[in-house]
Structure formats: C-alpha cells, structure tokens
Design an enzyme around this catalytic site. Sequence first.
Site, PDB file in Angstrom:
ATOM      1  CB  ALA A  48      -0.963  -0.137   1.412  1.00  0.00           C
ATOM      2  N   GLY A 107       0.850  -5.171   0.903  1.00  0.00           N
ATOM      3  CA  GLY A 107      -0.238  -5.570  -0.182  1.00  0.00           C
ATOM      4  C   GLY A 107       0.119  -5.918  -1.526  1.00  0.00           C
ATOM      5  CD  GLU A 123      -2.285  -7.998   2.538  1.00  0.00           C
ATOM      6  OE1 GLU A 123      -1.755  -6.732   2.276  1.00  0.00           O
ATOM      7  OE2 GLU A 123      -2.859  -8.303   3.444  1.00  0.00           O
ATOM      8  CD  GLU A 169       1.738  -5.672   5.532  1.00  0.00           C
ATOM      9  OE1 GLU A 169       2.326  -6.512   5.873  1.00  0.00           O
ATOM     10  OE2 GLU A 169       0.890  -5.667   4.481  1.00  0.00           O
TER      11      GLU A 169
HETATM   12  C1  LIG Z   1      -5.043   7.141  -2.135  1.00  0.00           C
HETATM   13  C2  LIG Z   1      -4.687   5.502  -1.706  1.00  0.00           C
HETATM   14  C3  LIG Z   1      -4.464   5.393  -0.416  1.00  0.00           C
HETATM   15  C4  LIG Z   1      -3.211   4.335  -0.233  1.00  0.00           C
HETATM   16  C5  LIG Z   1      -3.268   3.795   1.067  1.00  0.00           C
HETATM   17  C6  LIG Z   1      -4.030   2.569   1.165  1.00  0.00           C
HETATM   18  C7  LIG Z   1      -4.273   2.282   2.467  1.00  0.00           C
HETATM   19  C8  LIG Z   1      -5.261   1.037   2.474  1.00  0.00           C
HETATM   20  C9  LIG Z   1      -4.396   0.004   3.139  1.00  0.00           C
HETATM   21  C10 LIG Z   1      -5.387  -1.071   3.871  1.00  0.00           C
HETATM   22  C11 LIG Z   1      -5.205  -2.469   3.563  1.00  0.00           C
HETATM   23  C12 LIG Z   1      -3.679  -2.677   3.896  1.00  0.00           C
HETATM   24  C13 LIG Z   1      -2.951  -3.385   2.834  1.00  0.00           C
HETATM   25  C14 LIG Z   1      -1.479  -3.911   3.184  1.00  0.00           C
HETATM   26  O1  LIG Z   1      -1.592  -4.969   4.091  1.00  0.00           O
HETATM   27  C15 LIG Z   1      -0.739  -2.738   3.629  1.00  0.00           C
HETATM   28  C16 LIG Z   1       0.598  -2.412   3.542  1.00  0.00           C
HETATM   29  O2  LIG Z   1       1.038  -2.831   2.230  1.00  0.00           O
HETATM   30  S1  LIG Z   1       1.496  -1.526   4.147  1.00  0.00           S
HETATM   31  C17 LIG Z   1       3.267  -1.442   3.272  1.00  0.00           C
HETATM   32  C18 LIG Z   1       4.081  -2.541   3.306  1.00  0.00           C
HETATM   33  N1  LIG Z   1       5.155  -2.433   2.493  1.00  0.00           N
HETATM   34  C19 LIG Z   1       6.428  -1.801   2.920  1.00  0.00           C
HETATM   35  O3  LIG Z   1       6.376  -1.644   4.288  1.00  0.00           O
HETATM   36  C20 LIG Z   1       7.463  -1.651   2.151  1.00  0.00           C
HETATM   37  C21 LIG Z   1       7.955  -0.418   2.436  1.00  0.00           C
HETATM   38  N2  LIG Z   1       9.183   0.097   1.564  1.00  0.00           N
HETATM   39  C22 LIG Z   1      10.271  -0.350   1.861  1.00  0.00           C
HETATM   40  O4  LIG Z   1      10.592  -0.976   2.896  1.00  0.00           O
HETATM   41  C23 LIG Z   1      11.657  -0.181   1.087  1.00  0.00           C
HETATM   42  O5  LIG Z   1      11.221   0.795   0.327  1.00  0.00           O
HETATM   43  C24 LIG Z   1      11.803  -1.324  -0.208  1.00  0.00           C
HETATM   44  C25 LIG Z   1      10.600  -1.722  -0.628  1.00  0.00           C
HETATM   45  C26 LIG Z   1      12.617  -2.572   0.762  1.00  0.00           C
HETATM   46  C27 LIG Z   1      12.867  -0.817  -1.019  1.00  0.00           C
HETATM   47  O6  LIG Z   1      14.107  -0.204  -0.397  1.00  0.00           O
HETATM   48  P1  LIG Z   1      14.981   0.423  -1.318  1.00  0.00           P
HETATM   49  O7  LIG Z   1      15.583  -0.484  -2.282  1.00  0.00           O
HETATM   50  O8  LIG Z   1      16.112   0.941   0.026  1.00  0.00           O
HETATM   51  O9  LIG Z   1      14.351   1.556  -1.845  1.00  0.00           O
HETATM   52  P2  LIG Z   1      13.627   2.748  -1.231  1.00  0.00           P
HETATM   53  O10 LIG Z   1      13.186   2.662   0.204  1.00  0.00           O
HETATM   54  O11 LIG Z   1      14.414   3.990  -1.288  1.00  0.00           O
HETATM   55  O12 LIG Z   1      12.351   2.832  -2.086  1.00  0.00           O
HETATM   56  C28 LIG Z   1      12.399   3.506  -3.417  1.00  0.00           C
HETATM   57  C29 LIG Z   1      11.375   4.376  -3.821  1.00  0.00           C
HETATM   58  O13 LIG Z   1       9.989   3.576  -3.521  1.00  0.00           O
HETATM   59  C30 LIG Z   1       9.177   4.315  -2.535  1.00  0.00           C
HETATM   60  N3  LIG Z   1       8.396   3.097  -1.789  1.00  0.00           N
HETATM   61  C31 LIG Z   1       8.808   1.941  -1.570  1.00  0.00           C
HETATM   62  N4  LIG Z   1       7.989   1.322  -0.848  1.00  0.00           N
HETATM   63  C32 LIG Z   1       6.630   2.294  -0.864  1.00  0.00           C
HETATM   64  C33 LIG Z   1       5.423   2.285  -0.288  1.00  0.00           C
HETATM   65  N5  LIG Z   1       4.922   0.914   0.034  1.00  0.00           N
HETATM   66  N6  LIG Z   1       4.756   3.047  -0.556  1.00  0.00           N
HETATM   67  C34 LIG Z   1       4.865   4.386  -0.972  1.00  0.00           C
HETATM   68  N7  LIG Z   1       6.328   4.336  -1.599  1.00  0.00           N
HETATM   69  C35 LIG Z   1       7.062   3.433  -1.397  1.00  0.00           C
HETATM   70  C36 LIG Z   1      10.136   4.916  -1.439  1.00  0.00           C
HETATM   71  O14 LIG Z   1       9.609   5.891  -0.798  1.00  0.00           O
HETATM   72  C37 LIG Z   1      11.199   5.552  -2.758  1.00  0.00           C
HETATM   73  O15 LIG Z   1      10.506   6.521  -3.155  1.00  0.00           O
HETATM   74  P3  LIG Z   1      11.381   7.782  -3.476  1.00  0.00           P
HETATM   75  O16 LIG Z   1      12.297   8.340  -2.434  1.00  0.00           O
HETATM   76  O17 LIG Z   1      12.586   7.376  -4.388  1.00  0.00           O
HETATM   77  O18 LIG Z   1      10.580   8.918  -4.224  1.00  0.00           O
END
Ligand SMILES: CCCCCCCCCCCCC[C@H](O)CC(=O)SCCNC(=O)CCNC(=O)[C@H](O)C(C)(C)COP(=O)(O)OP(=O)(O)OC[C@H]1O[C@@H](n2cnc3c(N)ncnc32)[C@H](O)[C@@H]1OP(=O)(O)O
Length: 255
Positions: free
Chosen positions: A65, A110, A113, A133
């Site tokens: 997400a 997600g 998922e 998460e």
């Molecule tokens: C309008 C719609 C609303 C949207 C929200 C929806 C809410 C509804 C949710 C309810 C349902 C739950 C669904 C799900 O269960 C919940 C989730 O999925 S929570 C998120 C889980 N994922 C993570 O925690 C991963 C987070 N990311 C990381 O740990 C790292 O980025 C990585 C993937 C390991 C990669 O690391 P690196 O290689 O070091 O690269 P960067 O960290 O620099 O990332 C590159 C670039 O991508 C951007 N980015 C990465 N992951 C996300 C993300 N999940 N959301 C947004 N952006 C993401 C990161 O910010 C970098 O961007 P940049 O800085 O280059 O612009």
Amino acid sequence: MSESVVRLETEGRVLHVVLDRPPANALGQPIIEGLAAAADALESREELKACVVSSALDGFFAAGADIKQMGSLTPASFAEYRDALRAPVERLAACGKPIVAAIDGLALGGGLELAMACTLRFATPESKLGLPEVKLGLIPGAGGTQRLPRLVGRGRALEIMLSGRSIDGEEGAQIGLVDRLVEGDVVAEALAYAERLANFPASAMKAIIDCVDAAGLTSAEGMALEGDLVVEMLASGEAGEGIAAFLERRTATFA
Ligand SMILES: CCCCCCCCCCCCC[C@H](O)CC(=O)SCCNC(=O)CCNC(=O)[C@H](O)C(C)(C)COP(=O)(O)OP(=O)(O)OC[C@H]1O[C@@H](n2cnc3c(N)ncnc32)[C@H](O)[C@@H]1OP(=O)(O)O
C-alpha cells in the site's frame, strides 16, 4: 490515469496485467483502479481464459500500500481505501480463471497480498516476499492474515508476519508460498504456462479451482476481523510512528 500504471495486454486468450507505477508499484488509487479494470475484463470477456500479473519495474513486483498517501488518512478514509484495495483483489481471487503472479523482485505487504490472491505464484530465486506491516505498526489488511497461514501453515505464517521479515523465492518455494521457482524470465514462463491452460475448457479449470478452494483461503469472519483491526492499528499512535519513520528514513521506535 489507471490505464498508464496498470496495462492490460491481451495475448491470445491470456490477459497480461502489467503493473507500471514507478518507483515501487505502490498500491495507491491509480493501481487500485487498474486492478479493478483487470477484474472487469476477466469477469466480462469470455475469450479470456487465464491471466498473468507482472511488473514492468526492475526489482519490484509491488511494495505494498502507498505509505506516502497513508499518513494523511483518517481512520474512516483508511477504511475506505482498505475496501477499495480489497475489492479488486478479492474479485481477482474469485474470478474462477487461473491467474499467475510472475514475481521478479520485491513483493511486500499489499503487493504480496495481491500475489497470494492469484491462483499461483511463480518467482525468481532472488525475489523477496514479505508482510512487513508490523514494522509500520499495522497488520496485513488485504487478506494476508487469512491467505498466508493457509498457504504455508500457521506457525510459518505467524513467524513471518510477527517478524515482518522477507523471504527469498527459494524459501518461498520450500514453504509453499511460491509454486514454481524460475531461473531467468519468470514472466515468459508464466505466460507460456497460462497459454497452455487457455487451451483447456474454462468450466473444468473453474471447477478445479472451486473444489480446491472450497474450504476457502479466507473466511468471512477472518476477513472482517482483519479489516477492523487494520483500521484500529492506523488509529493507534503506533502506526503514525511507523509511517513517519518510513517517510523520514529512520527506524521506528514503538512503545
Ligand atoms: C489513495 C490511496 C491510499 C493508499 C493507502 C491504502 C491504504 C489501505 C491499506 C489497507 C489495506 C492494507 C494493505 C497492506 O496490508 C498494507 C501495506 O501494504 S503497508 C506497506 C507494506 N510495505 C512496506 O512496508 C515496504 C516499504 N518499503 C520499503 O521497505 C523499502 O522501500 C523497500 C521496498 C525495501 C525498498 O527499499 P530500497 O531499495 O532502499 O528503496 P527505497 O526505500 O528508497 O524505495 C524506493 C522508492 O520507492 C518508494 N516506496 C517504497 N515502498 C513504498 C510504499 N509501500 N509506498 C510508497 N512508496 C514506497 C520509496 O519511498 C522510494 O521513493 P523515492 O524516495 O525514490 O521517491
């Protein structure tokens, strides 16, 4: 807008859904809309008999997400987006046509998922799969707490979700999360597999999927509980700290 970040390509009788929302295929509104369009196509176009979901981004299947949009959400709007994301994911899971997730890179939160809602998962050995998460002070909220235990067993699912750790494709294949480990072009292999399936009767493939899943990979009660608790987590201060820490590129500190 959604058509640019989720491309729907028809290859014979196979729908190829390509996620293309740089930099990480974060599951924000445009991808949610694109997934709904993919579900529409599979539900309405009889000629489509199988599907592959892949990513156009190097290194990412989907990173979950959209955390960047999460921080601004109220519990009510978070619940709205939870349902908006769950809806196409569950429609794909229930479409009755075989869907192969072709994973070459990171499938997290997600993103995993979504892959677990597909019928099968093909992945490269170096792919990374996880439900991190908990590191954000959240819980998986798009079916992960329901599907992962039924795919890999209760203990392994708890170990993965409680630690938030990622596993590679090799380990995924060992525990049953990955159905085919592919060295090389996993998308080509998934498309070739889907094209073979497209030669078989749609009714027989649907019947096989329905029978295997008759016990259900999710339960209504479990989905309802997961849905309520993921919103409760967002409303807690813990998720605020987790999301802020990610955005500020620091380690979260939880109470
Ligand atoms: C309008 C719609 C609303 C949207 C929200 C929806 C809410 C509804 C949710 C309810 C349902 C739950 C669904 C799900 O269960 C919940 C989730 O999925 S929570 C998120 C889980 N994922 C993570 O925690 C991963 C987070 N990311 C990381 O740990 C790292 O980025 C990585 C993937 C390991 C990669 O690391 P690196 O290689 O070091 O690269 P960067 O960290 O620099 O990332 C590159 C670039 O991508 C951007 N980015 C990465 N992951 C996300 C993300 N999940 N959301 C947004 N952006 C993401 C990161 O910010 C970098 O961007 P940049 O800085 O280059 O612009």
